[in-house]
Design a protein around this motif. Structure first.
Motif, PDB file in Angstrom:
ATOM      1  N   LEU A 159       0.835  -1.201   0.000  1.00  0.00           N
ATOM      2  CA  LEU A 159       0.000   0.000   0.000  1.00  0.00           C
ATOM      3  C   LEU A 159       0.873   1.256   0.000  1.00  0.00           C
ATOM      4  O   LEU A 159       0.655   2.191  -0.785  1.00  0.00           O
ATOM      5  CB  LEU A 159      -0.902  -0.028   1.234  1.00  0.00           C
ATOM      6  N   ALA A 160       1.893   1.261   0.862  1.00  0.00           N
ATOM      7  CA  ALA A 160       2.805   2.403   0.931  1.00  0.00           C
ATOM      8  C   ALA A 160       3.582   2.562  -0.373  1.00  0.00           C
ATOM      9  O   ALA A 160       3.839   3.680  -0.827  1.00  0.00           O
ATOM     10  CB  ALA A 160       3.770   2.225   2.102  1.00  0.00           C
ATOM     11  N   GLY A 161       3.943   1.434  -0.990  1.00  0.00           N
ATOM     12  CA  GLY A 161       4.652   1.489  -2.265  1.00  0.00           C
ATOM     13  C   GLY A 161       3.801   2.093  -3.363  1.00  0.00           C
ATOM     14  O   GLY A 161       4.297   2.861  -4.203  1.00  0.00           O
ATOM     15  N   GLY A 162       2.509   1.760  -3.371  1.00  0.00           N
ATOM     16  CA  GLY A 162       1.594   2.343  -4.351  1.00  0.00           C
ATOM     17  C   GLY A 162       1.467   3.841  -4.172  1.00  0.00           C
ATOM     18  O   GLY A 162       1.488   4.605  -5.141  1.00  0.00           O
ATOM     19  N   ILE A 163       1.356   4.286  -2.912  1.00  0.00           N
ATOM     20  CA  ILE A 163       1.289   5.725  -2.631  1.00  0.00           C
ATOM     21  C   ILE A 163       2.598   6.400  -3.034  1.00  0.00           C
ATOM     22  O   ILE A 163       2.612   7.456  -3.677  1.00  0.00           O
ATOM     23  CB  ILE A 163       0.989   5.966  -1.142  1.00  0.00           C
ATOM     24  N   GLY A 164       3.723   5.755  -2.685  1.00  0.00           N
ATOM     25  CA  GLY A 164       5.035   6.310  -3.009  1.00  0.00           C
ATOM     26  C   GLY A 164       5.260   6.442  -4.505  1.00  0.00           C
ATOM     27  O   GLY A 164       5.824   7.428  -4.975  1.00  0.00           O
ATOM     28  N   GLY A 211       3.006   6.928  -6.768  1.00  0.00           N
ATOM     29  CA  GLY A 211       2.232   8.060  -7.267  1.00  0.00           C
ATOM     30  C   GLY A 211       2.901   9.388  -6.942  1.00  0.00           C
ATOM     31  O   GLY A 211       2.944  10.292  -7.775  1.00  0.00           O
ATOM     32  N   ILE A 212       3.465   9.498  -5.744  1.00  0.00           N
ATOM     33  CA  ILE A 212       4.110  10.749  -5.325  1.00  0.00           C
ATOM     34  C   ILE A 212       5.441  10.951  -6.050  1.00  0.00           C
ATOM     35  O   ILE A 212       5.787  12.066  -6.468  1.00  0.00           O
ATOM     36  CB  ILE A 212       4.328  10.749  -3.802  1.00  0.00           C
ATOM     37  N   LEU A 213       6.197   9.857  -6.200  1.00  0.00           N
ATOM     38  CA  LEU A 213       7.557   9.954  -6.759  1.00  0.00           C
ATOM     39  C   LEU A 213       7.623   9.658  -8.249  1.00  0.00           C
ATOM     40  O   LEU A 213       8.707   9.461  -8.789  1.00  0.00           O
ATOM     41  CB  LEU A 213       8.474   8.965  -6.013  1.00  0.00           C
ATOM     42  N   ALA A 214       6.465   9.631  -8.913  1.00  0.00           N
ATOM     43  CA  ALA A 214       6.417   9.203 -10.318  1.00  0.00           C
ATOM     44  C   ALA A 214       7.433   9.936 -11.197  1.00  0.00           C
ATOM     45  O   ALA A 214       8.111   9.329 -12.031  1.00  0.00           O
ATOM     46  CB  ALA A 214       5.010   9.396 -10.868  1.00  0.00           C
ATOM     47  N   LYS A 215       7.557  11.246 -11.021  1.00  0.00           N
ATOM     48  CA  LYS A 215       8.449  12.024 -11.884  1.00  0.00           C
ATOM     49  C   LYS A 215       9.907  11.941 -11.451  1.00  0.00           C
ATOM     50  O   LYS A 215      10.809  12.350 -12.187  1.00  0.00           O
ATOM     51  CB  LYS A 215       7.995  13.484 -11.910  1.00  0.00           C
ATOM     52  N   MET A 237      10.698  -4.347   2.363  1.00  0.00           N
ATOM     53  CA  MET A 237      10.863  -5.170   1.162  1.00  0.00           C
ATOM     54  C   MET A 237       9.689  -5.000   0.210  1.00  0.00           C
ATOM     55  O   MET A 237       9.864  -4.799  -0.998  1.00  0.00           O
ATOM     56  CB  MET A 237      10.992  -6.641   1.567  1.00  0.00           C
ATOM     57  N   MET A 238       8.468  -5.059   0.743  1.00  0.00           N
ATOM     58  CA  MET A 238       7.283  -4.947  -0.104  1.00  0.00           C
ATOM     59  C   MET A 238       7.121  -3.546  -0.649  1.00  0.00           C
ATOM     60  O   MET A 238       6.659  -3.356  -1.772  1.00  0.00           O
ATOM     61  CB  MET A 238       6.038  -5.348   0.702  1.00  0.00           C
ATOM     62  N   PHE A 239       7.504  -2.547   0.129  1.00  0.00           N
ATOM     63  CA  PHE A 239       7.462  -1.156  -0.337  1.00  0.00           C
ATOM     64  C   PHE A 239       8.344  -0.981  -1.577  1.00  0.00           C
ATOM     65  O   PHE A 239       7.911  -0.449  -2.609  1.00  0.00           O
ATOM     66  CB  PHE A 239       7.922  -0.219   0.782  1.00  0.00           C
ATOM     67  N   LEU A 240       9.575  -1.464  -1.495  1.00  0.00           N
ATOM     68  CA  LEU A 240      10.510  -1.343  -2.620  1.00  0.00           C
ATOM     69  C   LEU A 240      10.077  -2.199  -3.804  1.00  0.00           C
ATOM     70  O   LEU A 240      10.183  -1.776  -4.959  1.00  0.00           O
ATOM     71  CB  LEU A 240      11.912  -1.747  -2.154  1.00  0.00           C
ATOM     72  N   ALA A 241       9.579  -3.405  -3.514  1.00  0.00           N
ATOM     73  CA  ALA A 241       9.140  -4.295  -4.589  1.00  0.00           C
ATOM     74  C   ALA A 241       7.969  -3.693  -5.360  1.00  0.00           C
ATOM     75  O   ALA A 241       7.876  -3.841  -6.585  1.00  0.00           O
ATOM     76  CB  ALA A 241       8.746  -5.651  -4.016  1.00  0.00           C
ATOM     77  N   THR A 242       7.080  -3.003  -4.652  1.00  0.00           N
ATOM     78  CA  THR A 242       5.929  -2.379  -5.312  1.00  0.00           C
ATOM     79  C   THR A 242       6.377  -1.225  -6.196  1.00  0.00           C
ATOM     80  O   THR A 242       5.893  -1.075  -7.327  1.00  0.00           O
ATOM     81  CB  THR A 242       4.914  -1.893  -4.263  1.00  0.00           C
ATOM     82  N   LEU A 243       7.292  -0.391  -5.712  1.00  0.00           N
ATOM     83  CA  LEU A 243       7.858   0.673  -6.542  1.00  0.00           C
ATOM     84  C   LEU A 243       8.470   0.087  -7.811  1.00  0.00           C
ATOM     85  O   LEU A 243       8.277   0.598  -8.918  1.00  0.00           O
ATOM     86  CB  LEU A 243       8.922   1.452  -5.768  1.00  0.00           C
ATOM     87  N   PHE A 244       9.210  -1.003  -7.641  1.00  0.00           N
ATOM     88  CA  PHE A 244       9.883  -1.678  -8.758  1.00  0.00           C
ATOM     89  C   PHE A 244       8.870  -2.173  -9.786  1.00  0.00           C
ATOM     90  O   PHE A 244       8.988  -1.915 -10.985  1.00  0.00           O
ATOM     91  CB  PHE A 244      10.716  -2.839  -8.214  1.00  0.00           C
ATOM     92  N   SER A 245       7.836  -2.871  -9.327  1.00  0.00           N
ATOM     93  CA  SER A 245       6.869  -3.468 -10.253  1.00  0.00           C
ATOM     94  C   SER A 245       6.043  -2.401 -10.967  1.00  0.00           C
ATOM     95  O   SER A 245       5.735  -2.544 -12.161  1.00  0.00           O
ATOM     96  CB  SER A 245       5.952  -4.444  -9.508  1.00  0.00           C
ATOM     97  N   ILE A 246       5.678  -1.317 -10.271  1.00  0.00           N
ATOM     98  CA  ILE A 246       4.910  -0.246 -10.906  1.00  0.00           C
ATOM     99  C   ILE A 246       5.746   0.449 -11.973  1.00  0.00           C
ATOM    100  O   ILE A 246       5.252   0.778 -13.063  1.00  0.00           O
ATOM    101  CB  ILE A 246       4.413   0.766  -9.852  1.00  0.00           C
ATOM    102  N   GLN A 247       7.024   0.668 -11.678  1.00  0.00           N
ATOM    103  CA  GLN A 247       7.901   1.302 -12.660  1.00  0.00           C
ATOM    104  C   GLN A 247       8.044   0.441 -13.915  1.00  0.00           C
ATOM    105  O   GLN A 247       7.944   0.936 -15.046  1.00  0.00           O
ATOM    106  CB  GLN A 247       9.282   1.557 -12.047  1.00  0.00           C
ATOM    107  N   ILE A 248       8.239  -0.864 -13.729  1.00  0.00           N
ATOM    108  CA  ILE A 248       8.364  -1.780 -14.865  1.00  0.00           C
ATOM    109  C   ILE A 248       7.071  -1.794 -15.690  1.00  0.00           C
ATOM    110  O   ILE A 248       7.099  -1.694 -16.925  1.00  0.00           O
ATOM    111  CB  ILE A 248       8.679  -3.208 -14.378  1.00  0.00           C
ATOM    112  N   MET A 249       5.925  -1.914 -15.021  1.00  0.00           N
ATOM    113  CA  MET A 249       4.648  -1.977 -15.722  1.00  0.00           C
ATOM    114  C   MET A 249       4.384  -0.697 -16.499  1.00  0.00           C
ATOM    115  O   MET A 249       3.902  -0.734 -17.639  1.00  0.00           O
ATOM    116  CB  MET A 249       3.515  -2.235 -14.728  1.00  0.00           C
TER     117      MET A 249
END
Length: 416
Positions: A271-276, A278-282, A327-339
């Motif tokens: 959940l935190a990774g998804g929020i992060g 969105g905030i850090l997209a650019k 771990m899950m926070f970073l993994a979510t950032l990683f997967s969203i960036q790849i997608m």
């Protein structure tokens, strides 16, 4: 992005539909376990039910490119509501194990076909500069459903049994399907080139050629994600329940409760990774994506230390839970960036198939890893800390090996 009413309706539909799907996928196996008392049967049915999600993802991708994505979501939500209704009608009238096995098999299969349509709709609804935020929103919805679904499903099941959950899920799917009827997703119908089998074979062949020849970076990322699922994701799926319930010095009741909290930490991290995202997209640069995987590998080291060093069980548990969250926070950032990068690279006529193929390749490695770690945890016993240290090293090497791929990805994105 949030002024786009069609995207907002997709997000709301996801919230409602995923909540219904999550409480069903959580409660049906729990009901099976409570009725039969067999943990082995519980595990076998749950594992087998995962297979159709892998198999139907590519098929869902083919449909996402050839059929209006809105129609796919509407039909699948109505179908899931019908499935829940059939469970209600057949409970007590046929073998429980067979009924729940078929129900979970279909439920996971529907979810596997549903997600490619949702992912393929994002670039159709949003301009490139908002695709990462769009993916972050969809991931946030999925994570939130994964967090509250088991909590609410467990509470309702504990107090009232399975029937209210089935009725609530029917209401969720019907509401989502009715709302999705009014979504407008741009769609250009492609001419059919033969029967359904010929079309499927042609589309898979076209996807393979695109991934391997025209954009080999997509296949490279798919294989890399499969490797991550094999060595990291499967380790956590198998290791976390074994460690918390069997290796730390807690009584059974406390251990089960703490394991639930640890699963919650994973969901909160997502959940935190998804929020992060969105905030850090650019600020998230594609060429630096390998660093997220590198940092993710480092979170395995504290877990290994917590299992190696003599310390109170609760201290070890807290270290493990915090590590899982990060771990899950970073993994979510990683997967969203790849997608997000994948959605921007692939042409609209192929995006559903390519995304589903990439997801399928990644998911195929997970059950293999689960079987592997099941044996390793049995063999290593109390020395499982060594597994975490070895996996940390392997993941660091994988991250460094992917540096060149991410550099090429950065160039691809810059050239667009």
């Amino acid at each position: 992005m949030w002024k786009n009413k069609n995207f907002i309706m997709v997000v709301i539909g996801q919230i409602i539909s995923l909540f219904g799907n999550t409480i069903l996928r959580f409660s049906l196996p729990l009901y099976l376990l409570s009725e039969t008392g067999s943990a082995a049967l519980f595990g076998t049915v749950s594992a087998c039910a995962f297979i159709p999600m892998i198999v139907l993802s590519p098929i869902g991708g083919i449909f996402a490119d050839r059929v209006n994505k809105r129609n796919i979501m509407v039909v699948l939500d109505f179908s899931t509501a019908l499935l829940a209704l059939l469970i209600i009608l057949l409970l007590g009238k046929m073998n429980l194990v067979m009924l729940l096995f078929i129900a979970l098999f279909l439920l996971y299969g529907i979810q596997g076909a549903y997600q490619p349509a949702v992912q393929a709709s994002i670039p159709a609804l949003l301009p490139d500069e908002y695709i990462m935020q769009g993916n972050a929103a969809i991931n946030l919805v999925s994570s939130f459903s994964g967090l509250i679904g088991p909590v609410i499903g467990g509470a309702v099941f504990g107090f009232f049994g399975i029937m209210p959950i089935l009725y609530v899920s029917i209401a969720c799917f019907l509401l989502s399907a009715i709302m999705e009827i009014f979504i407008k997703i741009p769609f250009e119908k492609r001419p059919a080139e033969g029967n359904i089998f010929a079309i499927g074979f042609t589309d898979i062949k076209e996807s393979a050629h695109y991934m391997c020849r025209e954009k080999p970076i997509i296949m490279q990322f798919s294989l890399a994600i499969a490797a991550i699922n094999l060595i990291v994701s499967a380790l956590i799926m198998i290791g976390l329940p074994v460690i918390v319930t069997q290796m730390l010095d807690f009584d059974a009741e406390t251990a089960n409760r703490l394991y639930g909290y640890a699963e919650g930490a994973l969901a909160l991290g997502s959940l935190a990774g998804g929020i992060g995202a969105g905030i850090l997209a650019k600020k998230l640069k594609p060429q630096n994506g390998y660093l997220l995987l590198l940092y993710d590998a480092l979170t395995l080291i504290p877990i290994g230390c917590a299992l190696l060093l003599p310390m109170p069980a609760m201290v070890s548990y807290i270290i493990i839970m915090v590590s899982c969250f990060v771990m899950m926070f970073l993994a979510t950032l990683f997967s969203i960036q790849i997608m997000s990068c994948l959605q921007m690279m692939v042409p609209g006529s192929l995006i559903g198939k390519i995304i589903s193929c990439a997801m399928c390749i990644g998911m195929c490695a997970t059950p293999i890893g689960q079987a592997l770690y099941g044996g390793l945890f049995q063999v290593f016993g109390k020395q499982v800390f060594a597994i975490f240290f070895v996996v940390a090293v392997l993941t660091i090497l994988l991250a460094l090996g992917m540096k060149k791929i991410f550099m090429n990805l950065g160039k691809e994105m810059h050239a667009m």
